[in-house]
Design a protein around this motif. Structure first.
Motif, mmCIF file in Angstrom:
data_model
loop_
_atom_site.group_PDB
_atom_site.id
_atom_site.type_symbol
_atom_site.label_atom_id
_atom_site.label_comp_id
_atom_site.label_asym_id
_atom_site.label_seq_id
_atom_site.Cartn_x
_atom_site.Cartn_y
_atom_site.Cartn_z
ATOM 1 N N GLU A 132 3.473 1.678 11.644
ATOM 2 C CA GLU A 132 4.297 2.740 11.066
ATOM 3 C C GLU A 132 4.518 2.535 9.571
ATOM 4 O O GLU A 132 4.583 3.499 8.804
ATOM 5 C CB GLU A 132 5.649 2.790 11.788
ATOM 6 C CG GLU A 132 5.548 3.245 13.234
ATOM 7 C CD GLU A 132 6.816 2.970 14.019
ATOM 8 O OE1 GLU A 132 6.965 3.526 15.114
ATOM 9 O OE2 GLU A 132 7.662 2.167 13.542
ATOM 10 N N SER A 133 4.590 1.282 9.157
ATOM 11 C CA SER A 133 4.914 1.006 7.756
ATOM 12 C C SER A 133 3.811 1.429 6.800
ATOM 13 O O SER A 133 4.076 1.773 5.647
ATOM 14 C CB SER A 133 5.217 -0.480 7.573
ATOM 15 O OG SER A 133 4.024 -1.257 7.678
ATOM 16 N N ASN B 5 -0.328 9.172 15.689
ATOM 17 C CA ASN B 5 0.014 9.825 14.422
ATOM 18 C C ASN B 5 -1.107 10.788 14.087
ATOM 19 O O ASN B 5 -2.283 10.411 14.093
ATOM 20 C CB ASN B 5 0.153 8.809 13.289
ATOM 21 C CG ASN B 5 1.373 7.929 13.424
ATOM 22 O OD1 ASN B 5 1.254 6.720 13.460
ATOM 23 N ND2 ASN B 5 2.539 8.533 13.510
ATOM 24 N N THR C 182 -2.617 13.612 11.306
ATOM 25 C CA THR C 182 -2.525 14.144 9.958
ATOM 26 C C THR C 182 -3.761 14.979 9.689
ATOM 27 O O THR C 182 -4.772 14.859 10.385
ATOM 28 C CB THR C 182 -2.405 13.021 8.905
ATOM 29 O OG1 THR C 182 -2.141 13.589 7.625
ATOM 30 C CG2 THR C 182 -3.687 12.198 8.824
ATOM 31 N N PRO D 226 3.826 8.858 9.124
ATOM 32 C CA PRO D 226 3.981 10.027 8.239
ATOM 33 C C PRO D 226 4.854 9.761 7.017
ATOM 34 O O PRO D 226 4.727 10.462 6.009
ATOM 35 C CB PRO D 226 4.603 11.088 9.156
ATOM 36 C CG PRO D 226 5.195 10.322 10.298
ATOM 37 C CD PRO D 226 4.337 9.119 10.486
ATOM 38 N N SER D 227 5.741 8.779 7.092
ATOM 39 C CA SER D 227 6.589 8.427 5.945
ATOM 40 C C SER D 227 6.268 7.030 5.449
ATOM 41 O O SER D 227 7.124 6.329 4.908
ATOM 42 C CB SER D 227 8.073 8.512 6.344
ATOM 43 O OG SER D 227 8.422 9.814 6.757
ATOM 44 N N SER D 228 5.023 6.639 5.602
ATOM 45 C CA SER D 228 4.633 5.259 5.331
ATOM 46 C C SER D 228 4.254 5.055 3.875
ATOM 47 O O SER D 228 4.240 5.978 3.068
ATOM 48 C CB SER D 228 3.448 4.890 6.230
ATOM 49 O OG SER D 228 2.319 5.679 5.880
ATOM 50 N N PRO E 165 -0.303 8.416 3.487
ATOM 51 C CA PRO E 165 -0.144 9.636 2.681
ATOM 52 C C PRO E 165 -0.853 9.554 1.327
ATOM 53 O O PRO E 165 -1.341 10.574 0.827
ATOM 54 C CB PRO E 165 1.379 9.744 2.512
ATOM 55 C CG PRO E 165 1.940 9.048 3.713
ATOM 56 C CD PRO E 165 1.005 7.890 3.929
ATOM 57 N N ASP E 166 -0.918 8.356 0.744
ATOM 58 C CA ASP E 166 -1.654 8.186 -0.514
ATOM 59 C C ASP E 166 -3.123 8.527 -0.333
ATOM 60 O O ASP E 166 -3.747 9.174 -1.182
ATOM 61 C CB ASP E 166 -1.531 6.741 -1.012
ATOM 62 C CG ASP E 166 -0.125 6.384 -1.446
ATOM 63 O OD1 ASP E 166 0.651 7.308 -1.740
ATOM 64 O OD2 ASP E 166 0.184 5.185 -1.489
#
Length: 441
Positions: free
Chosen positions: A368-369, A204, A206, A373-375, A379-380
């Motif tokens: 992943e959770s 992943n 970012t 990217p959609s976890s 992202p926070d």
């Protein structure tokens, strides 16, 4: 009579960037000047005094399992190649042609017998040796042999498959640099019954608009930045990984601690907390697909007591190895500094060797959770780092406070500095290493 002044004292008094303050006054155990995070001149100096002077994590041996496998990595901003050569040895080489300086490897991963510079076609084998130049009649006989091969970092070493390099030939050996951090890496490696892990499940990636040092080991933010995740853990605290977070491990009343291990390496220490819940966690594991075999194989490999310790962290020592490596959750993480205000983060899910496929699948889903990217988590973190970077541009009061828990820190029997889980012991440990490398003292 003139007194001799050493280079460390000169560096401490050196003024860099816009703050107008000497380097030694930009940081202390209580506060850090915002320019340490925002000033490009300071960032450029970090690339020279930190990333070229200390050991930097390059990659893991499992990323290049076959002869000719390679990965592109960085030492600070300098491009390097990690490759397994024709004899099976892992080499780290500078990704720079001997001719005009162009990179010789462009794709980030692959398998090859040769690296060919696209500028003028100079070709190197996987040991870095220059084996061919185009239109060779323009060079004297034996030119390739005299020219040698791709440059290499002066120091390359590994710890149980974790490959590091250092551009300073006078640096202390890797084992001395790692110190007690090596013992914590063992919690990841020995969570496999074979003592082997694989980083072959992809990555992943970012990036965020903030400084590389913001990616810290911070036990204070979890109950606020990740409040919804913590609530979910508490609502399901009798099952799965949530059982390991029972009784709020991010409370100062918990058994969890922050630790400064020295040399900038720091730890959110969950060991005692998770051992207190080990029976519940083993019950979950035995009920998971492939889990019963995993538990029995771990006990057979290490003995019951040590196996429980190895399994308790689920391969997550929550360790930061200064300056660019973290082992958190189900991942190995690399931080690549791009500029004072931009950072790239690479997150590699860790698979265990010698375990049922279903168990590794569960690990991947858990990664992943929280970190995908959609976890629910990663992202926070990126968002809050960007907000911090934006706020630090305000210079009326330019100081960042890192004093939490300073008054209650203790020195443990092993020499590590210990604080409560919300204490900024970890931030202080990292900034001490920053100051030492930046000022030479």
């Amino acid at each position: 009579m003139n007194e001799q002044v050493n280079s460390g004292e000169l560096a401490s008094a050196e003024v860099v960037g816009q703050s107008g303050l000497p380097l030694s006054e930009l940081v202390s155990d209580r506060r850090v000047h915002s320019s340490v995070y925002t000033d490009q001149a300071i960032f450029d100096l970090e690339m020279d005094r930190i990333f070229t002077k200390t050991w930097v994590y390059i990659g893991h041996e499992s990323e290049v399992p076959k002869k000719g496998d390679f990965r592109l990595r960085k030492i600070g901003r300098q491009p390097v190649i990690m490759v397994r050569d024709k004899d099976g040895k892992i080499n780290v080489m500078m990704n720079r042609c001997l001719h005009r300086g162009a990179i010789v490897a462009e794709v980030e991963a692959g398998n090859t017998k040769f690296f060919r510079c696209w500028y003028h076609g100079w070709t190197y084998d996987t040991t870095g040796k220059l084996v061919q130049v185009t239109a060779d009649e323009g060079y004297e006989p034996g030119f390739c042999e005299k020219k040698g091969g791709l440059a290499r970092p002066p120091l390359v070493d590994d710890y149980r498959g974790f490959v590091f390099a250092c551009l300073d030939e006078n640096a202390a050996p890797l084992d001395k640099h790692l110190g007690q951090a090596a013992d914590l890496l063992n919690y990841l490696i020995d969570a496999s019954p074979t003592g082997k892990i694989r980083l072959d499940a992809g990555v992943n990636k970012t990036s965020y608009r903030g400084n590389w040092k913001l990616v810290g080991m911070d036990g204070y933010h979890v109950n606020y930045v990740h409040a919804s995740v913590v609530q979910g853990w508490s609502e399901n605290s009798d099952s799965g990984i949530a059982a390991m977070h029972k009784n709020d491990p991010f409370s100062d009343e918990a058994l969890t601690r922050t630790r400064d291990l020295g040399n900038g390496h720091v730890l959110l220490d969950f060991r005692e907390h998770r051992m207190a819940a080990i029976d519940k966690y083993l019950e979950f594991l035995r009920g998971a697909p492939g889990g019963e075999k995993y538990v029995e194989d771990m006990i057979a490999a290490y003995g019951e007591e040590q196996a429980k310790k190895n399994m308790s962290l689920a391969g997550d020592p929550h360790l930061g190895v200064f300056p660019n490596l973290q082992v958190i959750g189900n991942q190995v993480r690399i931080m690549n500094p791009i500029s004072a205000g931009e950072t790239e983060v690479l997150m590699f899910p860790v698979m265990f060797e010698g375990v049922p496929d279903e168990l590794n699948t569960l690990r991947l889903r858990q990664h992943e959770s929280f970190y995908g990217p959609s976890s629910a988590g990663s992202p926070d973190d990126a968002e809050i780092f960007e907000r911090a970077q934006q706020g630090m541009r305000a210079t009326v009061n330019p100081w960042v406070d890192i004093s939490r828990g300073l008054h209650r820190e203790e020195v443990d029997a092993d020499g590590t500095i210990v604080g409560k889980i919300s204490d900024e012991t970890t931030q202080r440990g990292q900034i001490r290493a920053w100051r030492k490398l930046m000022t030479g003292g």
